[in-house]
Write a protein that holds these residues in place. Structure first.
Motif: not given
Length: 824
Positions: A550-555, A562-563
């Protein structure tokens, strides 16, 4: 405000608790005209320029062996902390090996802690005609000539931020400006504009009639007058909130004209942020025969025990018994704390309590704003609040006549504070708080923690059982879906076995609801390069990053790093990146694809961040607007919905084989609790557990709803390997940015501890996540035998002394040490 060390002699001194991790209380001089009370807040200087809020813990006339500073200001005319509270906070600090200041910081809402900020003002002795200054300095001087003082933030808006430190330094050196601290009260009462009809029109009906005729040519003004009269029909002198009077269509200009004419008067009043609950009690639900028997047994048990365990199966109606006990306590004029493990449960529980209890109650948890929490604090001090529903922090509130503490779902790990000191367990702290108030404690659970059940079995606590569900409901049927066998036959549909999918279709076709439990949020556990096996990892923590689609992120779930997902592998350049594992986000997507005509929602930390997140989801589920709910462990506790017929449990093996001595107990509790959401009315529910190991004894106990089987097996292992309830555990965690330093320090400390406890010291050992926020960690576990209280206190003090001796060594001065007593 002068902050110089006071050289005067004092006749009175105050020992203060400051909301800081300071090992000892600090002593300040009490000015002759001042008379602070125990438990009241005062403002004091700390260091050369800082100002902090302290709480008076002791008053005496013995000067310390260092020069004292004066108390600057007394904030409270009446104490905000009672002597009982101070005694309880002292116990917490001693038992959980932290400082009183850390307990105070956790207890006081931010609105009761004053803040200070540096401000600049022109020196009254400065001769500005002889000053040679730069353009930036001249700009600051001109600003200070226009304003009495300016903050750093205001200066940053006026001149380039990077020049501010140099400008301030030069102006201070030339004594052109003075730097001082401005103390600000954080709490601000909520104010509301209200409109009241002018007295002549209230007392004289003829004048009011004349007013109607006068306003016939001003229809908008007349509409406002008529609306006011309709709102105050029962009380003509009532002041009406301005927003309510104008509504959505009222004319602001028309109201302004009426105010100018003297028809209305405008006033600003302070209003509570806590909305009062309904004041008319509804009839209490009738208890079943089993519930009545259990209630009678509870009253009998409280005659001989201050603490009683209510062991009732899921759906047995424990809440109805809680309500009866609360009603009886409130009738006697006592106060009650109703503790819940999750914020989400507060929403549904408050709704249920409000329908039954006509008394003022307060809800206390972190999602409430600081000002709202301050008002709850003040309402308890004033004695206008009798029932507090909240999470663990509710124990730190100022009660004066506490008679009953209910700890619902007492087994829940979230009752343990893990992130910051004091690292207390709400259940255990509740027992001690009850001792201080001479109150009773009711612990409730369908799956009690092993330690609590053990104490109930040996007679330390009372024990009452409720073995049947309320009404005609039966415990759900539990099935095991063999993942290994299904893999051999055909591939799974996403993460679901054929058996679970078919059960879902059948339940949905009957207009029933489905819950899917997966105790991992996010979309995928990690991302993997298929060619070189590269996995993106956190730059600050020793852990892979979780993918959130949903955030299109690696957390990173530890530090929040985040990246973006790289388009290709940064190591080998391949574009074949694969998602591995699954979380609630992936399951929500899969279910929506499989059942496109059904409404699927997700309940986890990502979807319930804002204050009303839980309430909105629970309301949608209760009203039937949600067909399928996917969630983490927050859906496992206490929720009661009539239409939930099926619960699917995924990834159970990860819980079973987690490296923790409580893994089997926690697995049994989680699965039993989430399974208990199914079939809570006449129709029997169903639970399907997907597993690679269907023969596991814990799963057998879950299938047969046999808590005693799990309890006996786990208790035997705990006795063999010396774990609670037979010993007390203390986890000592050492942290440092240098791995070599933390390893050497941990080895040295473990060596010292073994001189007293020998084989009862485990480690040092790196935890599962060995680096968090760029700091390496090593754990040492100490098993302290359950001796007399004085022996345990002595053991803890010795542990602290040995640790502090280590920290005084030059090589280890930068080590940080965390004590976690009774780790969850």
């Amino acid at each position: 405000m002068a902050l110089d060390i006071d050289k005067k002699q004092h006749n009175a001194f105050a020992d203060l608790i400051l909301p800081l991790p300071i090992p000892k209380l600090l002593t300040y001089g009490v000015p002759p005209a001042a008379s602070p009370m125990l438990g009241s807040r005062v403002i004091v200087p700390l260091g050369t320029r800082k100002i902090v809020t302290g709480v008076v813990a002791h008053m005496h006339n013995h000067p310390p062996n260092y020069p004292t500073k004066d108390i600057l200001e007394i904030l409270d005319t009446t104490p905000i902390l009672s002597a009982t509270q101070l005694a309880f906070f002292t116990w917490m600090a001693d038992y959980y090996l932290c400082t009183l200041g850390e307990v105070l910081k956790a207890a006081l809402p931010a609105g009761l802690r004053l803040s200070s900020q540096s401000r600049l003002q022109l020196s009254p002795t400065a001769d500005l005609t002889r000053i040679v200054c730069s353009d930036a300095e001249q700009q600051v001087i001109e600003l200070l000539q226009k304003h009495a003082s300016l903050s750093y933030t205001a200066l940053a808006k006026a001149i380039d931020r990077k020049h501010i430190p140099g400008v301030m330094k030069r102006l201070l050196a030339q004594k052109v400006v003075l730097l001082f601290e401005e103390v600000q009260e954080k709490y601000k009462p909520k104010k509301e504009l209200r409109i009241r009809l002018a007295p002549p029109f209230v007392a004289d009906m003829s004048q009011r009639q004349g007013l109607f005729h006068q306003l016939e040519r001003s229809p908008k003004q007349l509409d406002i007058l008529l609306k006011y009269i309709s709102l105050t029909a029962q009380a003509p002198t009532l002041a009406v909130p301005k927003k309510e009077l104008l509504g959505t269509t009222g004319s602001t200009a028309a109201l302004r004209s009426l105010l100018k004419q003297g028809v209305f008067l405008e006033e600003e009043v302070i209003v509570p942020r806590i909305s009062p609950v309904q004041t008319t009690p509804l009839p209490t639900d009738t208890l079943s025969a089993a519930q009545q028997t259990a209630l009678d047994a509870l009253y009998q048990a409280f005659k001989t025990h201050d603490t009683v365990l209510l062991h009732g199966v899921t759906g047995s109606g424990k809440t109805a018994l809680y309500v009866r006990l609360i009603q009886d306590t409130l009738k006697q004029g006592g106060q009650v704390i109703y503790l819940l493990p999750e914020i989400g449960l507060a929403t549904q529980m408050v709704s249920r309590l409000t329908k039954v209890l006509g008394h003022q109650l307060a809800v206390y948890h972190a999602k409430y704003a600081s000002n709202e929490r301050v008002e709850i604090w003040h309402s308890l001090l004033a004695g206008t609040c009798s029932l507090v529903v909240g999470v663990r922090a509710a124990l730190l509130l100022p009660f004066h006549n506490l008679q009953l503490i209910i700890v619902d779902e007492e087994h829940a790990p979230s009752y343990k504070q893990t992130d910051t000191a004091p690292r207390y367990h709400a259940r255990d702290a509740a027992l001690m708080l009850a001792k201080h108030h001479k109150a009773r404690v009711l612990l409730g659970s369908a799956t009690p923690s092993l330690e609590v059940y053990y104490y109930a079995q040996i007679g330390k606590y009372g024990l009452v059982k409720l073995t049947e569900r309320f009404g005609k409901a039966a415990l759900p049927v539990v099935h095991l879906a063999n993942l290994a066998a299904e893999h051999h036959k055909k591939p799974l549909y996403g993460e679901f076995t054929t058996r679970l999918l078919e059960a879902m279709r059948a339940a949905l076709s009957r207009q029933e609801q489905v819950i899917v439990f997966q105790n991992r949020r996010g979309y995928a556990a990690y991302v993997l390069c298929i060619d070189c096996h590269w996995v993106p990892r956190c730059t600050q923590c020793a852990i892979s990053l979780t993918y959130h689609q949903s955030a299109r992120r690696l957390v990173c779930h530890y530090c929040g790093y985040r990246m973006c997902v790289p388009p290709e592998c940064p190591v080998c350049g391949a574009r074949r990146l694969k998602n591995v594992g699954f979380g609630t986000e992936k399951l929500e997507e899969t279910l929506q694809q499989c059942f496109p005509d059904k409404y699927v929602k997700r309940m986890d930390a990502d979807t319930t961040r804002h204050k009303q997140g839980y309430a909105q989801l629970l309301t949608a589920l209760e009203q039937g607007h949600v067909d399928m709910l996917v969630g983490t462990q927050m859906i496992t506790k206490g929720l009661d919905f009539a239409r939930v017929a099926l619960v699917g449990v995924l990834d159970i093996d990860r819980l079973l084989y987690f490296p923790d001595f409580r893994a089997h107990e926690r697995c049994f509790q989680l699965v039993t609790q989430v399974g208990g959401r199914a079939g809570r009315r006449e129709k029997q529910g169903q639970v399907i557990i997907q597993t690679q190991h269907p023969q596991h004894p814990v799963l057998d106990a879950i299938v047969h709803h046999d808590y005693e089987q799990m309890y006996r097996r786990e208790l035997t292992e705990r006795a063999t390997f010396w774990y609670p309830p037979y010993v007390r555990l203390i986890k000592v965690t050492l942290q440092h940015v240098d791995q070599a330093v933390v390893t050497a320090g941990a080895q040295e400390l473990a060596h010292q501890l073994r001189s007293r406890w020998e084989e009862r010291v485990l480690g040092p050992q790196a935890p599962c996540v060995a680096r968090v926020k760029s700091r390496y960690r090593m754990d040492i576990w100490v098993k302290i035998p359950k001796q007399a209280t004085s022996d345990r206190v002595g053991a803890k003090k010795w542990l602290q002394e040995v640790t502090y001796r280590l920290l005084r060594q030059q090589a280890y001065r930068q080590l940080s040490v965390i004590f976690d007593v009774d780790p969850a």
